[in-house]
Scaffold this motif. Sequence first.
Motif, short mmCIF file in Angstrom:
data_model
loop_
_atom_site.label_atom_id
_atom_site.label_comp_id
_atom_site.label_asym_id
_atom_site.label_seq_id
_atom_site.Cartn_x
_atom_site.Cartn_y
_atom_site.Cartn_z
N TYR A 1 0.85 -1.06 -0.23
CA TYR A 1 -0.11 0.06 -0.05
C TYR A 1 0.87 1.40 -0.02
CZ TYR A 1 -3.19 3.55 0.79
OH TYR A 1 -3.81 4.78 0.87
N TRP B 1 6.09 -0.47 1.37
CA TRP B 1 6.03 -0.89 2.62
C TRP B 1 4.26 -1.56 2.44
CZ3 TRP B 1 8.87 0.03 7.19
CH2 TRP B 1 9.89 0.70 6.97
N PRO B 2 4.06 -2.44 3.54
CA PRO B 2 2.71 -2.71 3.66
C PRO B 2 2.14 -1.58 4.74
CG PRO B 2 4.06 -4.05 5.23
CD PRO B 2 5.00 -3.28 4.19
N GLU B 3 0.73 -1.75 4.69
CA GLU B 3 -0.09 -0.77 5.13
C GLU B 3 0.10 -1.08 6.64
OE1 GLU B 3 -4.44 -1.05 4.45
OE2 GLU B 3 -4.60 -1.88 6.48
N ARG C 1 3.27 -6.27 13.59
CA ARG C 1 4.14 -6.95 13.53
C ARG C 1 5.59 -6.27 14.20
NH1 ARG C 1 1.22 -7.83 8.71
NH2 ARG C 1 2.34 -5.98 8.00
N GLU D 1 6.65 -3.43 12.50
CA GLU D 1 6.65 -2.23 11.65
C GLU D 1 6.08 -1.17 12.41
OE1 GLU D 1 4.49 -4.62 8.58
OE2 GLU D 1 6.38 -6.05 9.67
N TYR E 1 -4.06 7.52 3.84
CA TYR E 1 -4.79 6.66 3.69
C TYR E 1 -6.32 6.55 3.24
CZ TYR E 1 -1.43 3.42 6.35
OH TYR E 1 -0.34 2.68 6.35
N ARG F 1 -8.22 3.65 1.19
CA ARG F 1 -8.23 2.52 1.82
C ARG F 1 -9.38 2.27 2.56
NH1 ARG F 1 -4.93 -1.31 0.10
NH2 ARG F 1 -3.74 -2.60 1.92
#
Lengths: 83, 249
Positions: free
Chosen positions: A49, A77-79, B155, B157, B177, B180
């Motif tokens: 995303y 990068w992922p969300e 996780r 991140e 965002y 989304r």
Amino acid sequence: MNITLKCFAGLARHLPAHAKANAAKVEINEKMSVHQVIDFFKIDREEAYLVILNGVFICPPDRDSTILVENDTLALWPEVAGG
Amino acid sequence: MVFSDNELSRYSRHILLPEVDVQGQEKLLSAKVLIIGVGGLGSPVALYLAASGVGEITIADHDKVELNNLQRQIAHDEQGIGHSKVSSCYQRMININSHIKINPINDKLNGELLLSQVAAADIVVDCTDNLTTRFEINQACVTYKKWLVSAAVIRWEGQISVYHCGHPDSPCYHCFYGGRNDSRQNCSNSGILSPVVGVLGSMQAIEVIKLIINKGDSLIGRVLLFDALSMQWESMQLPKNPNCSVCGS
């Protein structure tokens, strides 16, 4: 042409074996869009995303029209939304 | 404001910093901060801001403390299991600093309640765990032109940024965002490494303090992304989206 592809977190599995520190020089076709590069490396668009081209966030509507050039750096990068 | 000997002693390590000094500590003691969510991120934010002497802190959360929270939500302990998170967090904060005002809201902060609390705050800290709530908080902050210090984790991140729609260069969270729908992944189903929330929550507290004392460079227009597994940070420019349905012109 060559670009630098950076993939972080779970997306790092998409990097080629010669990648170091989450980054790899990769060869792509001329005039590929951001989305075409993501597809080229068989990365799920939904999973990648956060798309960053040369340090700038590329919002989803612009990912078909933004074309990469030689020596660009594309980071994925992922969300992240948890707390 | 005249500091008592106790206050001078309590805040001496802040006051020694030339960027804070007595004037900065006075600003901290006069500030009103709203922390939404006192789980993984909200715990270090609440504890550090209480310890730092932020004068009025409102904490909002509708959850109860569960055993699986204790791996990372450091404002809570075994005694708090089954009790509301705000009562558990309140007790920890007041044990650290009994000279500040803490307003616990044991409720889901949305609708009119959210709007009234955002309107009353100087700075809003988003420590929630889903996009739907994050969008609602962002909308309220845009409406009332309030600072929003937002972080998220999952996780290994994390990411953090600061938004203020009164600032000409600032995007809003929806610029980032907005495309989304609510996330399929959260800490409950994907996991979260305990100290990652500490890193990002501590950075939120730093950004709040910098905004209150008006020192340093805030993260407006930038997002920091953290990958703990490779121990790398990326800094990304986040331009304002002129077509944003929330903050666009």
